[in-house]
Design a protein around this motif. Structure first.
Motif, PDB file in Angstrom:
ATOM      1  N   HIS A 120       0.882  -1.254  -0.023  1.00 13.96           N
ATOM      2  CA  HIS A 120       0.054   0.072   0.106  1.00 13.96           C
ATOM      3  C   HIS A 120       0.989   1.045  -0.055  1.00 13.96           C
ATOM      4  O   HIS A 120       1.996   1.108   0.354  1.00 13.96           O
ATOM      5  N   GLU A 121       0.374   2.329  -0.531  1.00 11.57           N
ATOM      6  CA  GLU A 121       1.159   3.556  -0.580  1.00 11.57           C
ATOM      7  C   GLU A 121       1.653   4.139   0.888  1.00 11.57           C
ATOM      8  O   GLU A 121       2.520   4.802   1.064  1.00 11.57           O
ATOM      9  N   SER A 122       0.957   3.621   1.759  1.00 10.94           N
ATOM     10  CA  SER A 122       1.114   4.012   3.268  1.00 10.94           C
ATOM     11  C   SER A 122       2.437   3.248   3.912  1.00 10.94           C
ATOM     12  O   SER A 122       2.760   3.669   4.854  1.00 10.94           O
ATOM     13  N   PHE A 123       3.016   2.517   3.176  1.00  4.11           N
ATOM     14  CA  PHE A 123       4.007   1.421   3.668  1.00  4.11           C
ATOM     15  C   PHE A 123       5.103   1.410   2.537  1.00  4.11           C
ATOM     16  O   PHE A 123       5.215   0.548   1.747  1.00  4.11           O
ATOM     17  N   PRO A 124       5.908   2.625   2.480  1.00  2.35           N
ATOM     18  CA  PRO A 124       6.781   2.720   1.385  1.00  2.35           C
ATOM     19  C   PRO A 124       7.968   2.018   1.528  1.00  2.35           C
ATOM     20  O   PRO A 124       8.879   2.381   1.556  1.00  2.35           O
ATOM     21  N   ILE A 125       7.932   0.680   1.265  1.00  2.00           N
ATOM     22  CA  ILE A 125       9.182  -0.261   1.174  1.00  2.00           C
ATOM     23  C   ILE A 125       9.186  -0.960  -0.014  1.00  2.00           C
ATOM     24  O   ILE A 125       9.551  -2.160  -0.180  1.00  2.00           O
ATOM     25  N   TYR A 126       8.661  -0.266  -1.054  1.00  4.97           N
ATOM     26  CA  TYR A 126       8.793  -0.534  -2.408  1.00  4.97           C
ATOM     27  C   TYR A 126       8.921   0.374  -3.667  1.00  4.97           C
ATOM     28  O   TYR A 126       8.935   1.641  -3.216  1.00  4.97           O
ATOM     29  N   SER A 127       9.389  -0.032  -4.799  1.00  3.00           N
ATOM     30  CA  SER A 127       9.372   0.933  -5.889  1.00  3.00           C
ATOM     31  C   SER A 127       8.593   0.769  -6.907  1.00  3.00           C
ATOM     32  O   SER A 127       8.228   1.700  -7.601  1.00  3.00           O
ATOM     33  N   GLY A 128       8.246  -0.411  -7.215  1.00  2.99           N
ATOM     34  CA  GLY A 128       7.394  -0.706  -8.445  1.00  2.99           C
ATOM     35  C   GLY A 128       7.048  -2.053  -8.725  1.00  2.99           C
ATOM     36  O   GLY A 128       6.614  -2.822  -7.752  1.00  2.99           O
ATOM     37  N   GLY A 129       7.376  -2.555  -9.926  1.00  3.50           N
ATOM     38  CA  GLY A 129       6.548  -3.939 -10.263  1.00  3.50           C
ATOM     39  C   GLY A 129       6.825  -5.016  -9.363  1.00  3.50           C
ATOM     40  O   GLY A 129       6.166  -5.920  -8.978  1.00  3.50           O
ATOM     41  N   ARG A 504       3.697   3.392 -15.783  1.00  5.56           N
ATOM     42  CA  ARG A 504       4.882   2.520 -15.455  1.00  5.56           C
ATOM     43  C   ARG A 504       6.084   3.055 -15.231  1.00  5.56           C
ATOM     44  O   ARG A 504       6.244   4.354 -15.405  1.00  5.56           O
ATOM     45  N   ARG A 505       7.050   2.249 -14.801  1.00 10.01           N
ATOM     46  CA  ARG A 505       8.579   2.750 -14.612  1.00 10.01           C
ATOM     47  C   ARG A 505       9.059   3.455 -16.042  1.00 10.01           C
ATOM     48  O   ARG A 505       8.632   2.719 -16.967  1.00 10.01           O
ATOM     49  N   PHE A 506       9.665   4.405 -16.146  1.00  4.44           N
ATOM     50  CA  PHE A 506      10.221   5.162 -17.301  1.00  4.44           C
ATOM     51  C   PHE A 506      11.323   4.579 -17.836  1.00  4.44           C
ATOM     52  O   PHE A 506      12.429   5.157 -17.308  1.00  4.44           O
ATOM     53  N   ALA A 507      11.637   3.335 -18.099  1.00  2.00           N
ATOM     54  CA  ALA A 507      12.696   2.859 -18.554  1.00  2.00           C
ATOM     55  C   ALA A 507      12.747   2.781 -20.256  1.00  2.00           C
ATOM     56  O   ALA A 507      11.898   2.714 -20.774  1.00  2.00           O
ATOM     57  N   THR A 508      14.100   2.684 -20.775  1.00  2.00           N
ATOM     58  CA  THR A 508      13.733   2.997 -22.049  1.00  2.00           C
ATOM     59  C   THR A 508      13.259   2.014 -22.919  1.00  2.00           C
ATOM     60  O   THR A 508      12.697   1.913 -23.823  1.00  2.00           O
ATOM     61  N   THR A 602       2.278  -6.386 -15.391  1.00  2.72           N
ATOM     62  CA  THR A 602       0.915  -6.672 -14.517  1.00  2.72           C
ATOM     63  C   THR A 602       0.274  -5.385 -14.529  1.00  2.72           C
ATOM     64  O   THR A 602      -1.113  -5.722 -14.266  1.00  2.72           O
ATOM     65  N   SER A 603       0.574  -4.137 -14.851  1.00  2.24           N
ATOM     66  CA  SER A 603      -0.514  -3.352 -14.968  1.00  2.24           C
ATOM     67  C   SER A 603      -1.377  -3.254 -15.922  1.00  2.24           C
ATOM     68  O   SER A 603      -2.622  -2.915 -15.803  1.00  2.24           O
ATOM     69  N   GLY A 604      -1.205  -4.156 -17.005  1.00  3.34           N
ATOM     70  CA  GLY A 604      -2.322  -4.355 -18.002  1.00  3.34           C
ATOM     71  C   GLY A 604      -3.251  -5.355 -17.296  1.00  3.34           C
ATOM     72  O   GLY A 604      -4.380  -5.345 -17.868  1.00  3.34           O
ATOM     73  N   GLN A 605      -2.935  -6.121 -16.338  1.00  2.78           N
ATOM     74  CA  GLN A 605      -3.690  -7.074 -15.853  1.00  2.78           C
ATOM     75  C   GLN A 605      -4.516  -6.306 -14.930  1.00  2.78           C
ATOM     76  O   GLN A 605      -5.884  -6.483 -14.982  1.00  2.78           O
ATOM     77  N   LYS A 606      -4.218  -5.293 -14.201  1.00  2.52           N
ATOM     78  CA  LYS A 606      -5.084  -4.603 -13.320  1.00  2.52           C
ATOM     79  C   LYS A 606      -6.131  -3.787 -13.968  1.00  2.52           C
ATOM     80  O   LYS A 606      -7.095  -3.741 -13.510  1.00  2.52           O
ATOM     81  N   ALA A 607      -5.590  -3.358 -14.949  1.00  7.48           N
ATOM     82  CA  ALA A 607      -6.675  -2.594 -16.103  1.00  7.48           C
ATOM     83  C   ALA A 607      -7.650  -3.222 -16.638  1.00  7.48           C
ATOM     84  O   ALA A 607      -8.970  -3.164 -16.550  1.00  7.48           O
ATOM     85  N   GLY A 608      -7.185  -4.659 -17.120  1.00  9.94           N
ATOM     86  CA  GLY A 608      -8.109  -5.550 -17.644  1.00  9.94           C
ATOM     87  C   GLY A 608      -9.170  -6.042 -16.680  1.00  9.94           C
ATOM     88  O   GLY A 608     -10.265  -6.151 -17.082  1.00  9.94           O
ATOM     89  N   LEU A 609      -8.681  -6.277 -15.592  1.00  3.97           N
ATOM     90  CA  LEU A 609      -9.722  -6.969 -14.609  1.00  3.97           C
ATOM     91  C   LEU A 609     -11.020  -5.749 -14.329  1.00  3.97           C
ATOM     92  O   LEU A 609     -11.956  -5.900 -13.703  1.00  3.97           O
ATOM     93  N   ASN A 610     -10.453  -4.582 -14.540  1.00  3.11           N
ATOM     94  CA  ASN A 610     -11.403  -3.378 -14.345  1.00  3.11           C
ATOM     95  C   ASN A 610     -12.240  -3.239 -15.846  1.00  3.11           C
ATOM     96  O   ASN A 610     -13.097  -1.986 -15.578  1.00  3.11           O
ATOM     97  N   GLY A 611     -12.121  -3.887 -16.674  1.00  2.83           N
ATOM     98  CA  GLY A 611     -12.614  -3.793 -17.838  1.00  2.83           C
ATOM     99  C   GLY A 611     -12.064  -2.650 -18.798  1.00  2.83           C
ATOM    100  O   GLY A 611     -12.449  -2.567 -19.903  1.00  2.83           O
ATOM    101  N   ALA A 612     -11.064  -2.391 -18.493  1.00  2.57           N
ATOM    102  CA  ALA A 612     -10.074  -1.419 -19.576  1.00  2.57           C
ATOM    103  C   ALA A 612      -9.835  -2.577 -20.633  1.00  2.57           C
ATOM    104  O   ALA A 612      -9.498  -3.535 -20.309  1.00  2.57           O
TER     105      ALA A 612
END
Length: 848
Positions: A120-129, A504-508, A602-612
């Motif tokens: 969760h955003e309140s527990f900032p021990i992560y960076s991304g995917g 998503r993370r801005f990597a080239t 996995t961001s596409g999966q999160k969108a897909g399960l919401n109907g995006a």
């Protein structure tokens, strides 16, 4: 104003009627249970947002009268009691029936190690995917009732907070967190002391203390070096995620791997399976091996036992994602470990050698584990090819790397509105997350009802985009007139605009700039007043990734260009809260990675399960998820295309699909105010994503295909004083000593022509250089030639030992060829022992 500011926090007294608000604030169940979070934000929404959605901080700062009023509010108290009853029911839940037949909670335990966890955003021990995937893995393990613990580090500053200035430059800042602000409590020893442990560092002993985070059914143990007695530099080891230099990264990974094992041992926690999520924690393998040796085992036998009970997941094909340490650092920090393992340092260093320079943590993990996987079907193939030097004589298609396709935690990322609809219309849907047929029932939801929910979610996103953008631009000194131009498509509730999202993370390699391969055309597409469309971008670039930061500036510059202002939006401060808004509110989710570098996505999966509806390069999960009727796929060009040509071709595909398929479908209205064809697409996206790409399915696959086999293999080798582990280690040593001298040849070359009822008579002389016939397998592979030189195996037959002949072992078979017409056969030999976890784990094979 002159003078010093002294902090003063006036805390309320929690009414007895609401005392369990403090309890659930210390349980990460709140990170995926929106009903729990609602108990806080209903008290004071502004304060809730100001506290970063952190319930512990919120309860220290909320006004006393808000709590008192809630305690006397019948509606609030009814919801409070209902939420607490549901929480208690969840905590009482037992292991899922399907998995109860595989794992026994009274005997089995999985220990999951990762450098970051995104709950969760309140527990900032992560960076991304990687971290969010680890958090989802833990959540799903708890949902399924698995016997499971996780181990990580407790960062004081976590990952950075991002702002974007008026010139499009990413600005980095860090906010320190104290453990009393986080959902953790001290991990106590039996005597009630805060658990601490020691790790040998050059010229000193490092101390680390352990904290416990409760996440429903599971515990997360987090190590922290910021304690008195450590040097000032050592106290910073757990200060910042992915911060500092290479030496600090090495120190972090020693604390995680070595310290994590010692913490579990001190707690009396005895895992039966160990899961290393990315190579950062691989030093645990050496620590566990040393522990076995202290019990009286030799190194080779101990490592066989350790490796058999360990699962390793690799997450990226991108070289920068694999930690490599210089020789001098390894000598400095690992010499004591080499001594503990009874080996000279060069032998230990060789465990991490790969094709490049330095000690590769992925190579260490692969050599010292027996169960390995990538995170999608494509990535499994790519990882097997990338890491083929670990098994040098094995065709990469057959080496031990397999795959488990990632999934996302549905309850975390599915919008509250969809949850309410499912509760109303779908019976017992929470227990049907693995049932693909069940989700066809989405067709029973009337299109108008379905679309009204999606449209409401989109309006919430557009409101957030407007609020974020206005604050961002006002801070940067942008004029009110320009801000009004930027937000003109966001403020009208009746303006039905197509919204595309890229976050998503801005990597080239993720190619955020591919949309702008033809800027004039994109401007024309987005500038159609009759069919308006906008694109919302968000994401961070690592502070050391200057090309990634240039991508942010590129998007920013386009967003303020006259052709794109009000059409392209770049939002700062990307975190899990913004991600939830975007995946639930967009119409189209864009993903344009450079194939095959998207391990999962996995961001596409999160969108897909919401109907995006996904529009993505067919890489990572979308290669499996795309069905032809649930979105759009961009076929990646093969290696025969140069980089620039490939970029241009795929960019053209992207713009063609947007212009000729996405926008026309979205605006194909039949007088009903929305597109029925679009709703059909959206439902297909949801139906195909929810049951196939949720985290429960992912964890079930790990249990069935990796955890249970690893447990069984470890038990087999460990039985009877680890006799089989010792025998296997001795056998491997014999094979290694002999293999260079092993060879084989055909006794007689068979005829190249057979009739359909003839048999292929094969006789092979095997010169085994001291090995026995039972130490090897000799196989004939029959197949056809496809796609030029590629050999497709259709039939495999084993040759049997037929005795000795002319100083060699004779192997033979009279084989019935099952294929008709022109075909080919090959002959190969490899060492074989039924005690192995994988038949090719030694990486040895010869061919005629």
């Amino acid at each position: 104003m002159p003078g010093t500011r002294f902090p003063l926090e006036v805390q309320p007294r929690i009414p007895a009627e609401l005392n369990r608000l403090s309890e659930v604030a210390n349980d990460l169940v709140y990170s995926w249970d929106r009903s729990i979070r609602s108990l806080y934000h209903r008290l004071d929404r502004e304060l809730w947002d100001g506290c970063g959605h952190n319930p512990k901080v919120f309860l220290r700062r909320v006004a006393q009268d808000r709590l008192d009023d809630a305690a006397s509010d019948r509606s609030y108290m009814e919801d409070y009691r209902r939420v607490m009853a549901a929480y208690d029911a969840y905590r009482e839940h037992r292991v899922h029936p399907e998995l109860a037949e595989i794992l026994d909670p009274s005997e089995d335990l999985i220990a999951y190690f990762c450098l970051e966890f995104g709950f969760h955003e309140s527990f900032p021990i992560y960076s991304g995917g990687l971290g969010i995937l680890a958090g989802d893995h833990c959540k799903a393990a708890g949902d399924l009732g698995l016997p499971f613990v996780a181990v990580g580090l407790l960062y004081q500053a976590g990952y950075f907070t991002q702002t974007i200035d008026g010139q499009g430059h990413q600005q980095v800042s860090y906010t320190r967190s104290h453990p009393h602000d986080l959902p953790v409590v001290p991990t106590l020893t039996e005597s009630g002391q805060h658990l601490t442990l020691e790790i040998e560092f050059p010229g000193r002993t490092l101390r680390a203390q352990v904290w416990t985070a409760q996440a429903g059914h599971i515990k997360l143990y987090l190590l922290d070096t910021n304690i008195p007695g450590n040097t000032a530099q050592d106290r910073l080891i757990t200060n910042q995620l992915y911060g500092g230099d290479r030496e600090m990264r090495l120190q972090q990974e020693l604390v995680l791997g070595v310290g994590g094992v010692r913490a579990l041992r001190k707690l009396g926690v005895r895992p039966t399976v160990w899961h290393i999520n990315e190579g950062h924690a691989a030093f645990q393998l050496l620590e566990r091996c040393a522990y076995r040796m202290n019990e009286g085992m030799d190194y080779d036998s101990a490592m066989e036992l350790v490796a058999a009970g360990t699962v390793f997941t690799t997450h990226t094909p991108v070289p920068a994602g694999h930690d490599i340490f210089d020789h001098h650092l390894m000598v400095k920090y690992l010499q004591p470990m080499a001594s503990a393992l009874g080996m000279d340092f060069d032998k230990l260093y060789a465990l991490g050698l790969n094709s490049g320079d330095g000690f590769n943590m992925t190579s260490l993990a692969l050599r010292c584990t027996r169960f390995h996987n990538g995170v999608s079907r494509v990535h499994g193939r790519v990882a097997a090819e990338m890491e083929q030097s670990i098994w040098p004589q094995i065709p990469h298609q057959e080496n031990p790397i397999r795959h488990v396709t990632n999934g996302v935690h549905l309850q975390t990322f599915l919008a509250r509105e969809w949850i309410s609809l499912f509760d109303l219309r779908l019976d017992d849907w929470r227990n049907e997350l693995l049932n693909e047929d069940y989700w066809q029932r989405l067709e029973d939801i009337p299109d108008y009802h379905y679309w009204s929910i999606h449209k409401a979610l989109k309006q919430q996103l557009l409101q957030r985009v407007q609020d974020t953008l206005v604050a961002q631009q006002q801070r940067n000194g942008t004029s009110d007139a320009v801000v009004r131009r930027m937000t003109r498509h966001l403020v009208d509730d009746d303006n039905d605009v197509l919204v595309m999202g890229f976050a998503r993370r801005f990597a080239t390699y993720k190619r955020a700039g591919m949309l702008f391969s033809d800027p004039q055309r994109l401007a024309r597409i987005l500038g159609n007043a009759e069919r308006p469309a906008i694109i919302v971008f968000a994401g961070k670039a690592h502070p050391s990734d200057h090309p990634g930061q240039q991508l942010i500036k590129l998007i920013h510059d386009y967003s303020v260009h006259p052709d794109f202002i009000g059409k392209i939006f770049l939002l700062e401060g990307y975190d899990m809260a913004l991600a939830r808004s975007m995946v639930t509110g967009v119409d189209v989710w864009l993903n344009t990675p450079e194939y095959p570098l998207e391990a999962s996505g996995t961001s596409g999966q999160k969108a897909g399960l919401n109907g995006a509806v996904n529009l993505s390069v067919l890489d990572g999960w979308w290669d499996e998820g795309y069905t032809g009727d649930n979105g759009w796929g961009i076929t990646p060009r093969d290696e025969h295309f140069g980089h620039e040509q490939r970029q241009q071709e795929e960019g053209n595909d992207l713009l063609n699909i947007i212009e000729h398929e996405v926008i026309p479908t979205y605006y194909q209205r039949d007088g009903s105010g929305y597109s029925h064809q679009w709703v059909t697409l959206s439902k297909a996206s949801m139906k195909s994503t929810i049951p196939r790409f949720n985290a429960q399915r992912m964890v079930r696959d790990y249990v069935r295909d990796f955890y249970a086999p690893a447990r069984d293999q470890r038990r087999k080798l460990e039985a009877n004083g680890a006799s089989l582990a010792r025998e296997l280690a001795a056998w491997k040593q014999r094979v290694r000593e002999s293999w260079a001298g092993v060879r084989m040849e055909l006794q007689v070359q068979p005829s190249a022509h057979l009739f359909h009822d003839d048999r292929l008579m094969l006789r092979v002389h095997g010169h085994l250089n001291g090995l026995a016939a039972g130490d090897v397998k000799l196989e004939c592979l029959l197949g056809r030639e496809v796609a030029g030189d590629e050999f497709k195996v259709e039939q495999i037959a084993e040759l049997s030992a037929m005795g000795e002949e002319n100083g060699a072992t004779l192997f033979g078979i009279d084989l019935e060829a099952k294929l008709a017409g022109l075909q080919y056969y090959k002959l190969r030999m490899y060492p074989y022992n039924e005690a192995q976890s994988h038949r090719f784990e030694m990486g040895a094979m010869i061919w005629i």
